[in-house]
Motif scaffolding. Structure first.
Motif, PDB file in Angstrom:
ATOM      1  N   SER B  32       0.831  -1.213   0.000  1.00  0.00           N
ATOM      2  CA  SER B  32       0.000   0.000   0.000  1.00  0.00           C
ATOM      3  C   SER B  32       0.864   1.262   0.000  1.00  0.00           C
ATOM      4  O   SER B  32       0.404   2.334  -0.375  1.00  0.00           O
ATOM      5  N   GLU B  33       2.129   1.119   0.409  1.00  0.00           N
ATOM      6  CA  GLU B  33       3.033   2.279   0.363  1.00  0.00           C
ATOM      7  C   GLU B  33       3.287   2.745  -1.084  1.00  0.00           C
ATOM      8  O   GLU B  33       3.679   3.881  -1.311  1.00  0.00           O
ATOM      9  N   CYS B  35       0.968   3.060  -3.324  1.00  0.00           N
ATOM     10  CA  CYS B  35      -0.237   3.687  -3.877  1.00  0.00           C
ATOM     11  C   CYS B  35       0.019   5.158  -4.215  1.00  0.00           C
ATOM     12  O   CYS B  35       0.352   5.958  -3.344  1.00  0.00           O
ATOM     13  N   GLY B  36      -0.126   5.500  -5.488  1.00  0.00           N
ATOM     14  CA  GLY B  36       0.121   6.872  -5.943  1.00  0.00           C
ATOM     15  C   GLY B  36       1.535   7.081  -6.452  1.00  0.00           C
ATOM     16  O   GLY B  36       1.859   8.152  -6.943  1.00  0.00           O
ATOM     17  N   HIS B  37       2.388   6.065  -6.324  1.00  0.00           N
ATOM     18  CA  HIS B  37       3.803   6.261  -6.660  1.00  0.00           C
ATOM     19  C   HIS B  37       4.369   5.188  -7.583  1.00  0.00           C
ATOM     20  O   HIS B  37       5.581   5.104  -7.755  1.00  0.00           O
ATOM     21  N   ALA B  38       3.521   4.340  -8.141  1.00  0.00           N
ATOM     22  CA  ALA B  38       3.998   3.211  -8.945  1.00  0.00           C
ATOM     23  C   ALA B  38       4.501   3.679 -10.317  1.00  0.00           C
ATOM     24  O   ALA B  38       4.198   4.792 -10.744  1.00  0.00           O
ATOM     25  N   LEU B  41       0.190   3.609 -14.102  1.00  0.00           N
ATOM     26  CA  LEU B  41      -1.113   3.570 -13.431  1.00  0.00           C
ATOM     27  C   LEU B  41      -1.623   2.139 -13.289  1.00  0.00           C
ATOM     28  O   LEU B  41      -2.221   1.792 -12.278  1.00  0.00           O
ATOM     29  N   ASP B  44      -0.148   0.741 -10.287  1.00  0.00           N
ATOM     30  CA  ASP B  44      -0.742   1.367  -9.119  1.00  0.00           C
ATOM     31  C   ASP B  44      -2.004   0.591  -8.727  1.00  0.00           C
ATOM     32  O   ASP B  44      -2.237   0.260  -7.558  1.00  0.00           O
ATOM     33  N   MET B  45      -2.794   0.295  -9.749  1.00  0.00           N
ATOM     34  CA  MET B  45      -4.038  -0.455  -9.528  1.00  0.00           C
ATOM     35  C   MET B  45      -3.730  -1.874  -9.034  1.00  0.00           C
ATOM     36  O   MET B  45      -4.344  -2.362  -8.096  1.00  0.00           O
ATOM     37  N   ALA B  46      -2.785  -2.525  -9.710  1.00  0.00           N
ATOM     38  CA  ALA B  46      -2.505  -3.929  -9.401  1.00  0.00           C
ATOM     39  C   ALA B  46      -1.935  -4.080  -7.993  1.00  0.00           C
ATOM     40  O   ALA B  46      -2.382  -4.942  -7.223  1.00  0.00           O
ATOM     41  N   SER B  48      -2.236  -2.071  -5.451  1.00  0.00           N
ATOM     42  CA  SER B  48      -3.279  -1.762  -4.467  1.00  0.00           C
ATOM     43  C   SER B  48      -4.240  -2.934  -4.326  1.00  0.00           C
ATOM     44  O   SER B  48      -4.706  -3.250  -3.232  1.00  0.00           O
ATOM     45  N   ASN B  49      -4.528  -3.551  -5.462  1.00  0.00           N
ATOM     46  CA  ASN B  49      -5.445  -4.680  -5.454  1.00  0.00           C
ATOM     47  C   ASN B  49      -4.892  -5.848  -4.634  1.00  0.00           C
ATOM     48  O   ASN B  49      -5.607  -6.453  -3.834  1.00  0.00           O
ATOM     49  N   ALA B  51      -2.611  -5.591  -2.336  1.00  0.00           N
ATOM     50  CA  ALA B  51      -2.594  -5.130  -0.944  1.00  0.00           C
ATOM     51  C   ALA B  51      -3.961  -5.325  -0.297  1.00  0.00           C
ATOM     52  O   ALA B  51      -4.065  -5.786   0.851  1.00  0.00           O
TER      53      ALA B  51
END
Lengths: 330, 258
Positions: B32-33, B35-38, B41, B44-46, B48-49, B51
């Motif tokens: 989750s760290e 998120c927003g920094h991958a 995009l 970022d989605m993957a 987070s998913n 996580a």
């Protein structure tokens, strides 16, 4: 990208944007028909929409940062999962909107580059910091609430891909808004410390949220053509008033005070707010908000540090194609 | 204000659930760290998913640990009010994200194990654990596929991505041995067919790794030296910082409802 094949014929026609085509186009708009990617449009229509949709996409992506700031510190596992899912939704909206913008002829890469170069705008609201957990509730309640006010009319926008994107985005945003309000409700029913945290967040976010609707009608530059093309159906001030009228009773229910001592309810039931500090708005748009530099720096860092990953993916994809071609030739 | 750590009666079954819950939470938190920094995009989605899946698994396992313990604890107390010495996760999952290669290699090592592990655990005599395993296995299979594809892309991508991926493998390898270790308490659960013996999975885990790593033109290290300690609360220095962030709200505002 997969949008490259679109509108190649139209590009050659641009010199022939004659009055007849323009009239036909406007007649379709007036008849509430949807304009689709391969349809003829005035170049200015595409330009306006590319700017609006890409700004919207940039806002979703930059908007991940202030809320993402609390994912690792969310106070319970349920809140942590909900916030992470919410920020992930914003990312999905960004992707979806970039795809809608691409149908107008500009690639996602070019749009993102413009944002990273500081040439393209994103919503001013994301240049404010999230200092406490109550800011997460407030963003859901007010920022997403304001976004919904703006976006519900966009579900009927004349440009089909944007209108369809908005239908889905609005559904998710209204879920986020309820989630945010529920965080606020929990805080306001909690300890004195939590109530004070909620009030402090409202105090800091109220005015910047009202600014989200854009400059007052008297000074807005884009509204006239956008209205004619049915991209925009309500003026900035109309939407702002709608939002205030909907929000004040919600604040009252929470037991919070809107930080506007001059606010009064008129005879028609509308809540009339005091003068907005447009100097602050202009400063934030000019890059001088509390977080402008941090937000852009964070996006640039992610982009720059991710370059080798994107290059690797592209190199591997190219190798695969090469191998498949070689295999097919055997 | 000092907020006391909770005490947990670590019977073998409680400890078992806590260990797996801690693995899932700490790895989910690490992901989750991003998120927003991958790097893109889509990732970022993957990330987070993945996580979210892991945090979901952690919640179920914590709730089960609390239920088995039968005291006043719940998922949040277990997550937010134990200190670094009480956490039971693998050292692997607490390692910092590093670059994208390090994050994906960490995920690859763990998911290749978790996929086998949860599939085998579906046969547990403990119906709750079997149900959690069934859900986790589906998720892990996807996590493994995602990570494997990236290992191949990075290994067989550019010189730089190859170098980074190999460096991540070399760096994280020593944290993999702990996944297969078992103590006496857990051995009793294995005898009772409540848990499975992770040692039996090592061969298949190595096969999965070797297949992917060789397709990626990368190599597994030859060294056998493995770090241990996470399962008994002897962690790396990284975990304390993670927990101070994760637990900051509950420690600052004790006993409140959020």
């Amino acid at each position: 990208m997969y949008t490259q094949a679109l509108n190649t014929a139209e590009t050659d026609d641009r010199g022939l944007e004659d009055a007849a085509k323009a009239a036909q186009f406007q007649a379709r708009i007036d008849a509430e028909e949807r304009i689709e990617p391969n349809d003829w449009t005035p170049a200015a229509y595409r330009k306006t929409l590319t700017r609006q949709i890409s700004q919207h996409a940039h806002s979703e992506i930059v908007g991940m940062l202030p809320e993402g700031n609390w994912i690792t510190r969310a106070p319970t596992l349920r809140r942590k999962a909900a916030l992470l899912a919410k920020v992930q939704d914003e990312c999905g909206h960004g992707l979806y909107l970039y795809a809608a913008a691409e149908t107008l002829g500009t690639s996602r890469e070019a749009l993102v580059d413009a944002m990273l170069a500081g040439k393209a705008k994103y919503s001013s609201i994301f240049n404010y910091p999230t200092l406490t957990w109550a800011d997460i509730g407030t963003i859901g309640w007010l920022v997403d609430g304001a976004a919904i006010m703006n976006q519900i009319p966009l579900c009927r926008c004349s440009y089909g891909p944007y209108a369809r994107a908005m239908i889905r985005v609005c559904k998710e945003e209204s879920f986020h808004q309820r989630q945010g309000y529920e965080i606020m409700l929990t805080l306001c029913r909690g300890s004195d410390e939590q109530k004070a945290m909620a009030q402090d967040a409202l105090n800091r976010w109220w005015w910047p949220v009202l600014m989200m609707f854009g400059p007052p009608d008297a000074t807005s530059q884009h509204s006239d053509t956008s209205t004619k093309w049915k991209i925009k159906r309500f003026s900035n001030d109309e939407l702002r008033q709608k939002f205030v009228d909907a929000t004040v009773p919600q604040a009252q229910y929470l037991g919070l005070t809107v930080p506007d001592p001059g606010m009064i309810q008129d005879a028609d039931g509308h809540w009339r707010y005091s003068e907005i500090d447009w100097t602050e708005f202009k400063q934030v748009l000019a890059g001088n908000g509390p977080c402008n530099r941090d937000r852009l720096a964070a996006r640039r860092k992610a982009h720059d540090e991710g370059a080798w990953v994107r290059e690797a993916a592209a190199a591997y994809a190219a190798k695969r194609v090469q191998r498949q071609t070689a295999q097919a030739a055997e | 204000m000092r907020v006391a750590n909770i005490q947990v009666s670590e019977t073998p079954l409680v400890l078992y659930a806590l260990r797996r819950a801690d693995d899932a939470l700490i790895l989910g938190h690490r992901l989750s760290e991003w998120c927003g920094h991958a790097p893109m995009l889509e990732e970022d989605m993957a990330l987070s998913n993945i996580a979210l899946d892991l945090i979901g698994q952690a919640r179920e396992l914590y709730s089960y640990a609390a239920k088995v313990e039968g005291k006043d604890n719940d998922e949040d107390k277990l997550a937010y009010l134990r200190d670094v010495r009480q956490y039971r996760n693998l050292l692997l999952v607490e390692q910092p994200n590093g670059d994208f290669a390090q994050t994906l290699v960490r995920q690859f090592f763990y998911s290749a194990f978790a996929d086998l592990y949860w599939r085998a655990m579906m046969a547990s005599r403990d119906t709750t654990l079997a149900a959690i395993a069934a859900k986790s296995e589906k998720e892990s299979a996807y996590h493994l596929r995602h990570a494997s594809e990236w290992i191949i892309r990075l290994g067989d991508g550019t010189d730089e991505s190859h170098r980074r991926a190999q460096a991540a493998i070399d760096h994280l390898w020593a944290f993999t041995g702990e996944m297969f270790a078992v103590d006496d308490g857990e051995r009793a659960l294995i005898h009772a067919a409540i848990a499975i013996d992770p040692g039996t999975l090592r061969g298949r885990w190595l096969t999965t790794l070797s297949d992917v790593v060789s397709e990626a033109t990368l190599e597994l290290p030859q060294t056998d030296w493995m770090q241990q300690g996470g399962r008994s609360g002897r962690h790396s220095e990284h975990l304390g910082h993670l927990l101070s962030e994760l637990q900051s709200m509950q420690r600052t505002f004790p006993g409140q409802t959020w």
